[in-house]
Design a protein around this motif. Structure first.
Motif, PDB file in Angstrom:
ATOM      1  N   GLU A  16      58.725 -15.537  44.603  1.00  9.56           N
ATOM      2  CA  GLU A  16      57.471 -15.706  45.333  1.00  9.56           C
ATOM      3  C   GLU A  16      56.327 -16.432  44.062  1.00  9.56           C
ATOM      4  O   GLU A  16      56.740 -16.090  42.805  1.00  9.56           O
ATOM      5  CB  GLU A  16      56.955 -14.426  45.919  1.00  9.56           C
ATOM      6  CG  GLU A  16      56.693 -13.418  44.817  1.00  9.56           C
ATOM      7  CD  GLU A  16      56.260 -12.018  45.315  1.00  9.56           C
ATOM      8  OE1 GLU A  16      55.489 -11.299  44.822  1.00  9.56           O
ATOM      9  OE2 GLU A  16      56.749 -11.707  46.266  1.00  9.56           O
ATOM     10  N   PRO A  17      55.673 -17.042  44.402  1.00  8.16           N
ATOM     11  CA  PRO A  17      54.617 -17.733  43.455  1.00  8.16           C
ATOM     12  C   PRO A  17      53.710 -16.512  42.744  1.00  8.16           C
ATOM     13  O   PRO A  17      53.535 -15.520  43.316  1.00  8.16           O
ATOM     14  CB  PRO A  17      53.661 -18.491  44.575  1.00  8.16           C
ATOM     15  CG  PRO A  17      53.608 -18.028  45.851  1.00  8.16           C
ATOM     16  CD  PRO A  17      55.019 -17.429  45.802  1.00  8.16           C
ATOM     17  N   LEU A  18      53.382 -16.926  41.633  1.00  9.22           N
ATOM     18  CA  LEU A  18      52.276 -15.868  40.949  1.00  9.22           C
ATOM     19  C   LEU A  18      50.880 -16.092  41.444  1.00  9.22           C
ATOM     20  O   LEU A  18      50.261 -14.923  41.539  1.00  9.22           O
ATOM     21  CB  LEU A  18      52.237 -16.212  39.374  1.00  9.22           C
ATOM     22  CG  LEU A  18      53.569 -15.942  38.617  1.00  9.22           C
ATOM     23  CD1 LEU A  18      53.478 -16.467  37.251  1.00  9.22           C
ATOM     24  CD2 LEU A  18      54.228 -14.388  38.865  1.00  9.22           C
ATOM     25  N   THR A  19      50.478 -17.150  41.784  1.00  6.72           N
ATOM     26  CA  THR A  19      49.201 -17.499  42.204  1.00  6.72           C
ATOM     27  C   THR A  19      49.305 -18.637  43.551  1.00  6.72           C
ATOM     28  O   THR A  19      50.468 -19.320  43.408  1.00  6.72           O
ATOM     29  CB  THR A  19      48.165 -18.092  41.097  1.00  6.72           C
ATOM     30  OG1 THR A  19      48.778 -19.191  40.713  1.00  6.72           O
ATOM     31  CG2 THR A  19      47.939 -17.036  40.022  1.00  6.72           C
ATOM     32  N   VAL A  20      48.503 -18.397  44.333  1.00  2.75           N
ATOM     33  CA  VAL A  20      48.349 -19.567  45.384  1.00  2.75           C
ATOM     34  C   VAL A  20      46.927 -20.189  45.615  1.00  2.75           C
ATOM     35  O   VAL A  20      45.834 -19.324  44.969  1.00  2.75           O
ATOM     36  CB  VAL A  20      48.682 -19.089  46.911  1.00  2.75           C
ATOM     37  CG1 VAL A  20      50.360 -18.670  46.760  1.00  2.75           C
ATOM     38  CG2 VAL A  20      47.929 -17.891  47.297  1.00  2.75           C
ATOM     39  N   ARG A  21      46.694 -21.337  46.108  1.00  2.22           N
ATOM     40  CA  ARG A  21      45.144 -21.813  46.350  1.00  2.22           C
ATOM     41  C   ARG A  21      44.873 -21.082  47.576  1.00  2.22           C
ATOM     42  O   ARG A  21      45.549 -20.566  48.335  1.00  2.22           O
ATOM     43  CB  ARG A  21      45.435 -23.409  46.374  1.00  2.22           C
ATOM     44  CG  ARG A  21      45.819 -24.167  44.967  1.00  2.22           C
ATOM     45  CD  ARG A  21      46.070 -25.438  45.141  1.00  2.22           C
ATOM     46  NE  ARG A  21      46.252 -26.264  43.908  1.00  2.22           N
ATOM     47  CZ  ARG A  21      45.331 -26.832  43.241  1.00  2.22           C
ATOM     48  NH1 ARG A  21      44.195 -27.074  43.524  1.00  2.22           N
ATOM     49  NH2 ARG A  21      45.766 -27.177  41.930  1.00  2.22           N
ATOM     50  N   ILE A  22      43.468 -21.526  47.615  1.00  4.42           N
ATOM     51  CA  ILE A  22      42.749 -20.902  48.812  1.00  4.42           C
ATOM     52  C   ILE A  22      43.672 -21.319  50.209  1.00  4.42           C
ATOM     53  O   ILE A  22      43.575 -20.491  51.258  1.00  4.42           O
ATOM     54  CB  ILE A  22      41.247 -21.249  48.807  1.00  4.42           C
ATOM     55  CG1 ILE A  22      40.418 -20.564  47.637  1.00  4.42           C
ATOM     56  CG2 ILE A  22      40.726 -20.900  50.123  1.00  4.42           C
ATOM     57  CD1 ILE A  22      40.376 -19.281  47.616  1.00  4.42           C
ATOM     58  N   ALA A  23      43.624 -22.894  50.308  1.00  5.39           N
ATOM     59  CA  ALA A  23      44.402 -23.213  51.534  1.00  5.39           C
ATOM     60  C   ALA A  23      45.552 -22.757  51.737  1.00  5.39           C
ATOM     61  O   ALA A  23      45.824 -22.508  52.974  1.00  5.39           O
ATOM     62  CB  ALA A  23      44.514 -24.688  51.250  1.00  5.39           C
ATOM     63  N   THR A  24      46.539 -22.336  50.758  1.00  2.00           N
ATOM     64  CA  THR A  24      47.583 -21.590  50.911  1.00  2.00           C
ATOM     65  C   THR A  24      47.496 -20.258  51.413  1.00  2.00           C
ATOM     66  O   THR A  24      48.217 -19.703  52.457  1.00  2.00           O
ATOM     67  CB  THR A  24      48.621 -21.784  49.858  1.00  2.00           C
ATOM     68  OG1 THR A  24      48.758 -23.112  49.234  1.00  2.00           O
ATOM     69  CG2 THR A  24      49.806 -21.130  49.957  1.00  2.00           C
ATOM     70  N   ALA A  25      46.437 -19.492  50.812  1.00  2.00           N
ATOM     71  CA  ALA A  25      46.122 -18.173  51.190  1.00  2.00           C
ATOM     72  C   ALA A  25      45.870 -18.220  52.752  1.00  2.00           C
ATOM     73  O   ALA A  25      46.179 -17.047  53.400  1.00  2.00           O
ATOM     74  CB  ALA A  25      45.358 -17.577  50.385  1.00  2.00           C
ATOM     75  N   VAL A  26      45.009 -19.210  53.062  1.00  2.00           N
ATOM     76  CA  VAL A  26      44.900 -19.046  54.522  1.00  2.00           C
ATOM     77  C   VAL A  26      45.841 -19.246  55.453  1.00  2.00           C
ATOM     78  O   VAL A  26      46.046 -18.485  56.511  1.00  2.00           O
ATOM     79  CB  VAL A  26      43.793 -20.324  54.778  1.00  2.00           C
ATOM     80  CG1 VAL A  26      43.467 -20.605  56.220  1.00  2.00           C
ATOM     81  CG2 VAL A  26      42.432 -20.176  54.180  1.00  2.00           C
ATOM     82  N   GLN A  27      46.909 -20.128  55.025  1.00  4.00           N
ATOM     83  CA  GLN A  27      48.140 -20.317  55.757  1.00  4.00           C
ATOM     84  C   GLN A  27      48.962 -18.907  55.812  1.00  4.00           C
ATOM     85  O   GLN A  27      49.659 -18.767  56.760  1.00  4.00           O
ATOM     86  CB  GLN A  27      48.898 -21.383  55.397  1.00  4.00           C
ATOM     87  CG  GLN A  27      48.228 -22.861  55.755  1.00  4.00           C
ATOM     88  CD  GLN A  27      49.209 -23.932  54.910  1.00  4.00           C
ATOM     89  OE1 GLN A  27      49.658 -23.539  54.040  1.00  4.00           O
ATOM     90  NE2 GLN A  27      48.885 -25.130  55.446  1.00  4.00           N
ATOM     91  N   LEU A  28      49.249 -18.589  54.615  1.00  2.00           N
ATOM     92  CA  LEU A  28      50.145 -17.136  54.579  1.00  2.00           C
ATOM     93  C   LEU A  28      49.749 -15.945  55.315  1.00  2.00           C
ATOM     94  O   LEU A  28      50.275 -15.155  55.762  1.00  2.00           O
ATOM     95  CB  LEU A  28      50.265 -16.888  53.082  1.00  2.00           C
ATOM     96  CG  LEU A  28      50.962 -17.777  52.338  1.00  2.00           C
ATOM     97  CD1 LEU A  28      50.965 -17.492  50.792  1.00  2.00           C
ATOM     98  CD2 LEU A  28      52.459 -17.848  52.492  1.00  2.00           C
ATOM     99  N   THR A  29      48.110 -15.849  55.297  1.00  5.19           N
ATOM    100  CA  THR A  29      47.666 -14.609  55.652  1.00  5.19           C
ATOM    101  C   THR A  29      46.981 -14.658  57.074  1.00  5.19           C
ATOM    102  O   THR A  29      46.817 -13.735  57.925  1.00  5.19           O
ATOM    103  CB  THR A  29      46.478 -14.119  54.881  1.00  5.19           C
ATOM    104  OG1 THR A  29      45.414 -15.176  54.851  1.00  5.19           O
ATOM    105  CG2 THR A  29      47.073 -13.669  53.431  1.00  5.19           C
ATOM    106  N   GLY A  30      46.467 -16.029  57.622  1.00 10.60           N
ATOM    107  CA  GLY A  30      46.100 -16.136  58.948  1.00 10.60           C
ATOM    108  C   GLY A  30      44.434 -15.822  58.945  1.00 10.60           C
ATOM    109  O   GLY A  30      43.880 -15.616  59.700  1.00 10.60           O
ATOM    110  N   ILE A  31      44.006 -15.312  57.611  1.00  9.22           N
ATOM    111  CA  ILE A  31      42.548 -15.028  57.610  1.00  9.22           C
ATOM    112  C   ILE A  31      41.769 -16.316  57.136  1.00  9.22           C
ATOM    113  O   ILE A  31      42.078 -17.511  56.474  1.00  9.22           O
ATOM    114  CB  ILE A  31      42.330 -14.297  56.279  1.00  9.22           C
ATOM    115  CG1 ILE A  31      42.996 -12.992  56.415  1.00  9.22           C
ATOM    116  CG2 ILE A  31      40.784 -13.912  55.864  1.00  9.22           C
ATOM    117  CD1 ILE A  31      43.223 -11.995  55.260  1.00  9.22           C
ATOM    118  N   SER A  32      40.456 -16.278  57.805  1.00  6.45           N
ATOM    119  CA  SER A  32      39.950 -17.743  57.618  1.00  6.45           C
ATOM    120  C   SER A  32      39.519 -18.116  56.261  1.00  6.45           C
ATOM    121  O   SER A  32      39.319 -17.208  55.417  1.00  6.45           O
ATOM    122  CB  SER A  32      38.515 -17.735  58.433  1.00  6.45           C
ATOM    123  OG  SER A  32      37.659 -16.963  58.126  1.00  6.45           O
TER     124      SER A  32
END
Length: 67
Positions: A16-32
């Motif tokens: 798994e990645p150490l960090t993700v960008r905001i856009a990726t976090a949106v995709q992974l979590t479904g949070i806006s």
């Protein structure tokens, strides 16, 4: 040009990645996107600034989602 992403082994043996960008976090979590920024402002979600990029530690997302 592709970017290299630092990864760490997960407990299950997957990578798994150490960090993700905001856009990726949106995709992974479904949070806006706006809700993620609210969580960052309130201190409920950690961030790391690298230059102009805002990165979210993957472990912080796991803590937030309880997975």
């Amino acid at each position: 040009m592709s970017r290299a992403t630092a990864v760490a082994p997960a407990a299950s043996g997957t990578i798994e990645p150490l960090t993700v960008r905001i856009a990726t976090a949106v995709q992974l979590t479904g949070i806006s996107r706006s809700r993620l920024y609210e969580l960052i402002q309130s201190g409920d979600l950690e961030t790391v600034k690298v230059g102009r990029s805002t990165l979210i530690p993957f472990k912080s997302l796991r803590t937030l989602t309880g997975t």
